[in-house]
Design a protein around this motif. Structure first.
Motif, PDB file in Angstrom:
ATOM      1  N   ARG A  39       0.810  -1.223   0.000  1.00 21.71           N
ATOM      2  CA  ARG A  39       0.000   0.000   0.000  1.00 21.71           C
ATOM      3  C   ARG A  39       0.844   1.275   0.000  1.00 21.71           C
ATOM      4  O   ARG A  39       0.360   2.329  -0.434  1.00 21.71           O
ATOM      5  CB  ARG A  39      -0.913   0.022   1.225  1.00 21.71           C
ATOM      6  N   THR A  40       2.062   1.193   0.499  1.00 23.94           N
ATOM      7  CA  THR A  40       2.881   2.400   0.667  1.00 23.94           C
ATOM      8  C   THR A  40       4.056   2.484  -0.297  1.00 23.94           C
ATOM      9  O   THR A  40       4.686   3.542  -0.408  1.00 23.94           O
ATOM     10  CB  THR A  40       3.447   2.466   2.097  1.00 23.94           C
ATOM     11  N   ASN A  41       4.389   1.384  -0.951  1.00 25.96           N
ATOM     12  CA  ASN A  41       5.566   1.326  -1.824  1.00 25.96           C
ATOM     13  C   ASN A  41       6.876   1.464  -1.047  1.00 25.96           C
ATOM     14  O   ASN A  41       7.912   1.832  -1.621  1.00 25.96           O
ATOM     15  CB  ASN A  41       5.506   2.406  -2.912  1.00 25.96           C
ATOM     16  N   LEU A  65       2.584   5.275   6.181  1.00 28.31           N
ATOM     17  CA  LEU A  65       2.097   4.201   7.041  1.00 28.31           C
ATOM     18  C   LEU A  65       0.765   4.585   7.690  1.00 28.31           C
ATOM     19  O   LEU A  65      -0.168   3.767   7.769  1.00 28.31           O
ATOM     20  CB  LEU A  65       3.144   3.887   8.101  1.00 28.31           C
ATOM     21  N   THR A  66       0.676   5.838   8.155  1.00 22.66           N
ATOM     22  CA  THR A  66      -0.549   6.298   8.812  1.00 22.66           C
ATOM     23  C   THR A  66      -1.722   6.313   7.839  1.00 22.66           C
ATOM     24  O   THR A  66      -2.845   5.897   8.171  1.00 22.66           O
ATOM     25  CB  THR A  66      -0.339   7.690   9.412  1.00 22.66           C
ATOM     26  N   CYS A  69      -3.085   2.915   7.105  1.00 24.37           N
ATOM     27  CA  CYS A  69      -3.850   2.346   8.218  1.00 24.37           C
ATOM     28  C   CYS A  69      -5.079   3.172   8.561  1.00 24.37           C
ATOM     29  O   CYS A  69      -5.773   2.879   9.561  1.00 24.37           O
ATOM     30  CB  CYS A  69      -2.956   2.232   9.450  1.00 24.37           C
ATOM     31  N   ASP A  70      -5.364   4.213   7.773  1.00 27.20           N
ATOM     32  CA  ASP A  70      -6.469   5.134   8.061  1.00 27.20           C
ATOM     33  C   ASP A  70      -6.333   5.727   9.463  1.00 27.20           C
ATOM     34  O   ASP A  70      -7.324   5.881  10.204  1.00 27.20           O
ATOM     35  CB  ASP A  70      -7.831   4.426   7.927  1.00 27.20           C
ATOM     36  N   GLY A  71      -5.083   6.058   9.837  1.00 31.24           N
ATOM     37  CA  GLY A  71      -4.822   6.621  11.157  1.00 31.24           C
ATOM     38  C   GLY A  71      -5.004   8.127  11.211  1.00 31.24           C
ATOM     39  O   GLY A  71      -5.350   8.766  10.204  1.00 31.24           O
ATOM     40  N   ASP A  72      -4.763   8.680  12.384  1.00 30.70           N
ATOM     41  CA  ASP A  72      -4.925  10.113  12.627  1.00 30.70           C
ATOM     42  C   ASP A  72      -3.629  10.823  12.215  1.00 30.70           C
ATOM     43  O   ASP A  72      -2.617  10.750  12.906  1.00 30.70           O
ATOM     44  CB  ASP A  72      -5.216  10.347  14.109  1.00 30.70           C
ATOM     45  N   LEU A  73      -3.679  11.538  11.078  1.00 34.78           N
ATOM     46  CA  LEU A  73      -2.476  12.199  10.573  1.00 34.78           C
ATOM     47  C   LEU A  73      -2.000  13.321  11.495  1.00 34.78           C
ATOM     48  O   LEU A  73      -0.797  13.506  11.695  1.00 34.78           O
ATOM     49  CB  LEU A  73      -2.734  12.768   9.175  1.00 34.78           C
ATOM     50  N   LYS A  74      -2.927  14.071  12.065  1.00 34.15           N
ATOM     51  CA  LYS A  74      -2.539  15.172  12.953  1.00 34.15           C
ATOM     52  C   LYS A  74      -1.817  14.643  14.190  1.00 34.15           C
ATOM     53  O   LYS A  74      -0.807  15.213  14.623  1.00 34.15           O
ATOM     54  CB  LYS A  74      -3.773  15.980  13.366  1.00 34.15           C
ATOM     55  N   LYS A  75      -2.330  13.578  14.747  1.00 35.49           N
ATOM     56  CA  LYS A  75      -1.687  12.982  15.920  1.00 35.49           C
ATOM     57  C   LYS A  75      -0.321  12.418  15.558  1.00 35.49           C
ATOM     58  O   LYS A  75       0.657  12.598  16.302  1.00 35.49           O
ATOM     59  CB  LYS A  75      -2.587  11.874  16.487  1.00 35.49           C
ATOM     60  N   ALA A  76      -0.242  11.756  14.411  1.00 35.16           N
ATOM     61  CA  ALA A  76       1.037  11.200  13.974  1.00 35.16           C
ATOM     62  C   ALA A  76       2.053  12.306  13.734  1.00 35.16           C
ATOM     63  O   ALA A  76       3.229  12.176  14.088  1.00 35.16           O
ATOM     64  CB  ALA A  76       0.844  10.368  12.709  1.00 35.16           C
ATOM     65  N   ARG A  77       1.588  13.409  13.150  1.00 35.33           N
ATOM     66  CA  ARG A  77       2.495  14.535  12.890  1.00 35.33           C
ATOM     67  C   ARG A  77       3.002  15.139  14.196  1.00 35.33           C
ATOM     68  O   ARG A  77       4.175  15.486  14.321  1.00 35.33           O
ATOM     69  CB  ARG A  77       1.761  15.604  12.079  1.00 35.33           C
TER      70      ARG A  77
END
Length: 266
Positions: A39-41, A65-66, A69-77
């Motif tokens: 999914r990410t190459n 990766l985020t 996984c349909d994760g929270d981009l703001k939190k990851a950032r």
């Protein structure tokens, strides 16, 4: 069912929190590293390394990766920015790290404070490389040589106002706040001795120290003077190279306006 992952082995708490978040996202999405790679190459090993806590991953890897996984981009950032900050701030031996603080330009009273504020400005800009800062400066018609900037940030070369203003602009500091910092630069530099300090000054100090070395001047002091002289000469050469490209400046004129260059002792 895949193999159980090794425990997070982060030496820095902020990096450990980032790795834990990435693992949590992957587990909630129910994806293997092989599926994430499709999914990410990115190679599965690269993704595993990002979640190990042993190395600081690039934002592009964390973002990919985020998203996979349909994760929270703001939190990851936010987690990545915190980890990236501490990855660039060395921990003094036996000292406790302190969280980044907001510098008030109206309370700055030393060049050391100005340099610390420059590090904080760079942190807020997501730690662009010195080469990237120079590219941004050139795109705007200015210059910010990475070699000179490295010396300035280490406190081994004088901070010229033009360099300071350009640095703030390419780091994205707002114009109103840049005006306050410019005033802080003026106040800090006006509080210093009016005597010109350049490579000639350091060379005279080095020569005197060499002449008195037989009288007890320590090797450590001589070495520090030599390093200061070397860095000052490098900064002078960078200034002359920059002045040579602008009308009204003479490439052969030094900072003190004498037009001749001091001989190099090293």
């Amino acid at each position: 069912m895949g193999r159980q992952e090794k425990p997070i082995a982060a030496t820095e708490p902020a990096l450990g929190r980032l790795a834990a978040l990435l693992r949590e996202q992957r587990e909630e999405a129910g994806l293997t590293y092989r599926q994430l790679a499709d999914r990410t190459n990115y190679h599965p090993t690269t993704l595993q390394r990002a979640t190990s806590g042993r190395t600081m991953p690039n934002w592009e890897v964390v973002e990919a990766l985020t998203r996979a996984c349909d994760g929270d981009l703001k939190k990851a950032r936010r987690k990545w920015t915190q980890a990236n900050y501490w990855a660039h701030v060395p921990r003094p031996s036996g000292a406790q790290r302190r969280a980044p603080r907001r510098f008030n330009p109206e309370q700055v009273d030393s060049l050391a404070d100005l340099r610390r504020a420059m590090h904080e400005m760079r942190r807020k800009a997501d730690w662009p490389s010195l080469e990237e800062l120079d590219r941004r400066a050139r795109a705007g018609g200015g210059r910010l040589p990475s070699s000179t900037l490295a010396l300035v940030l280490r406190g081994e070369a004088p901070l010229r106002k033009a360099v300071f203003l350009t640095y703030m602009e390419v780091c994205g500091v707002k114009e109103a706040r840049r005006a306050l910092w410019a005033a802080a630069w003026e106040r800090t530099n006006n509080a210093r001795t009016p005597a010109p300090v350049n490579s000639r000054t350091y060379q005279r100090e080095f020569t005197r120290a060499m002449q008195s070395s037989s009288s007890g001047t320590s090797t450590d002091i001589l070495f520090k003077l030599w390093v200061t002289l070397r860095n000052s000469l490098a900064a002078d050469r960078a200034d002359r190279a920059e002045d040579a490209g602008h009308p009204g400046h003479s490439a052969g004129t030094g900072r003190d306006g004498t037009g001749d260059n001091p001989p190099v002792l090293v």
